[in-house]
Every structure is written in C-alpha cells, then in structure tokens.
Design a protein around this motif. Sequence first.
Motif, mmCIF file in Angstrom:
data_model
loop_
_atom_site.group_PDB
_atom_site.id
_atom_site.type_symbol
_atom_site.label_atom_id
_atom_site.label_comp_id
_atom_site.label_asym_id
_atom_site.label_seq_id
_atom_site.Cartn_x
_atom_site.Cartn_y
_atom_site.Cartn_z
ATOM 1 N N UNK A 198 -69.059 73.553 43.518
ATOM 2 C CA UNK A 198 -68.596 74.289 42.336
ATOM 3 C C UNK A 198 -69.328 73.819 41.076
ATOM 4 N N UNK A 199 -69.547 72.458 40.937
ATOM 5 C CA UNK A 199 -70.250 71.943 39.756
ATOM 6 C C UNK A 199 -71.689 72.460 39.718
ATOM 7 N N UNK A 200 -72.393 72.365 40.864
ATOM 8 C CA UNK A 200 -73.781 72.832 40.903
ATOM 9 C C UNK A 200 -73.876 74.334 40.667
ATOM 10 N N UNK A 201 -72.915 75.091 41.197
ATOM 11 C CA UNK A 201 -72.930 76.523 40.943
ATOM 12 C C UNK A 201 -72.730 76.837 39.473
ATOM 13 N N UNK A 202 -71.806 76.087 38.862
ATOM 14 C CA UNK A 202 -71.589 76.315 37.422
ATOM 15 C C UNK A 202 -72.834 75.958 36.606
ATOM 16 N N UNK A 203 -73.452 74.800 36.934
ATOM 17 C CA UNK A 203 -74.665 74.412 36.208
ATOM 18 C C UNK A 203 -75.786 75.426 36.427
ATOM 19 N N UNK A 204 -75.971 75.892 37.672
ATOM 20 C CA UNK A 204 -77.028 76.868 37.934
ATOM 21 C C UNK A 204 -76.771 78.165 37.175
ATOM 22 N N UNK A 205 -75.506 78.558 37.106
ATOM 23 C CA UNK A 205 -75.214 79.793 36.374
ATOM 24 C C UNK A 205 -75.493 79.623 34.894
ATOM 25 N N UNK A 206 -75.077 78.475 34.289
ATOM 26 C CA UNK A 206 -75.282 78.318 32.847
ATOM 27 C C UNK A 206 -76.731 77.971 32.487
ATOM 28 N N UNK A 207 -77.460 77.323 33.408
ATOM 29 C CA UNK A 207 -78.836 76.944 33.085
ATOM 30 C C UNK A 207 -79.816 78.073 33.365
ATOM 31 N N UNK A 208 -79.590 78.824 34.464
ATOM 32 C CA UNK A 208 -80.586 79.819 34.879
ATOM 33 C C UNK A 208 -80.069 81.253 34.747
#
Length: 282
Positions: A198-208
Amino acid sequence: MDMQKQPQRQPQPQHPEGCLVVAIRIPVRIFVFLVVLPVRLLWDACAAVARFLWRYVLTPVARAIGRVLHKLVVVPLIWLYRYLLTPLGHALVWLYARVLTPTGHALVWFHTRVLTPIAHALVRLLTPVAKAVARVIDMLGTALYWIARVLLVLPALALWRWILAPAGHVLGIVLREIGEALGHAWRAAGYVARATGRVLGTLFRWIFLEPARWLYRTVLTPVGHVVRDLVLHPAAQAARAIGRAVHQARADLRRALFGEPRQPAALDRREPAGRDTRTLGG
C-alpha cells in the motif's frame, strides 16, 4: 300311476270366476307348456344318456381298470410281501436275536469287566504323572515369564518411560512451537507485505501517476489541440491541394504531349436486314 287310492278330498267351496280370468289363464298355461316341454324333453334325454353311460360304459371300464390294477399292482405287492419281505424280516429277527443281542451282551460284559478296570487303573497311574508334568510346565512358564520380564519388558519400560517419552514430549513441544512461530511469522509477513504494497502504491501514484496525469491534462492536451488546429489541419489541407495540383499538371502534360484521348466509337447493335438477317441456323 299310484295303485293306492287317494283319499277323497272334501269339496272346496268354489268361487265364481269371471270370463276375463279364464281368458288369461288358458293362453298363459299353453305358453308355459310350450316353453317347459323342450326343457323337460332335454332333461329326460340327458338322464337316459347318463344312465346308459353308467350302466353300459363306465361300469365295465371301471371293472376292467380294477382287474388290470389288481394284476399289475396288488398281486406283485402280495408276492413281494409274502416271498421277500416276510423272509427278510424273519432273517433280521433271527440275526437280532441270535447274533446282535449276544454280541451286545458280550460287549457290555467286556466294557464292564475289562475296559472299565483298565481305565480306572490308567487314571490312578497317570494322575500323579499329569500333576507332575503340570507342575513342571507351570514352573517353566513362571521362569520364562520372569526371564522375559527382566530381560525384555523392564528394559523396554525403562527406555520408554525415561528416554523415549520425555524425548517425544520435548520434540512435540519444539515442533509445536516451531509450527506456531512459522504461522505467526507468515501472518506477520503478510501484514507487512500488504502495508508495504500500500505504501509503495501510494508513493508510485503521487510520484509518477499524479504528475503524469497533471502534465497530460494541463500541458499536453492543450498543446495537442493547438498543434492539431494550427499545424496538422493546415498541413493536411495543403497536402491535399498540392496533390490535386500535381494531378492536374500531369494531365495537362499528357494532353500536350499525346493530344486528347480518343472517345470510344458507338457500336450499332441493330439487327442486319435482308440476307444477313440472323437465324437459328446461322
């Protein structure tokens, strides 16, 4: 007809009958007589035939059958009883009286006078021997029991009680704790993996994803519309105009070099007249 005289009947008082009763009674009696007469004749004929059959057919046949059965069955049975079964019975009675009965008495005397004393003597003689053998077998069984108990059972019980059972108990506890630890670790790793995902998905969504979506929506889409309206559409129209001009120039050059193209001659499809008229044969 009855030969005895019938007693005279006292005259009954007669009742006067009308003409209507007489007119009905006579035809009715005549009709009933005509109906009953054939039945009575048939009955008398059947009775006569039955009497004839019983007297002249069935009785002789029954007598003949009786004579045949007497000759074929009764006479052989009488002969068999008289000349075979009776002598055989007398012989069996004589055998029973003269042979079997004395033999039975001799066997009883032999059993009472010989076999019974011998059996009692054998019992008196063999009873101490049997008791001694039983005592020896009992002693051997007891000895073998204590030998097997000391050499096999007690060491096996000690091994099981002091080594195998504690080791198995400790091994069971260790295996149970390892299994519980593996289950707990597996569940904890699942929780950690889901949280990390969930953390990596959130970071990927906000970064990319979000910057890419904002760039596409706010920059690329308006630029694309401008390029389409100001560059692509005019370029396409100019290309189509250039293509039409090139085609027209090519056509003009062909006419200048080779002239106008010939028009196809019109064909006369009418039927010829006179001798040249078409027929089925030519």
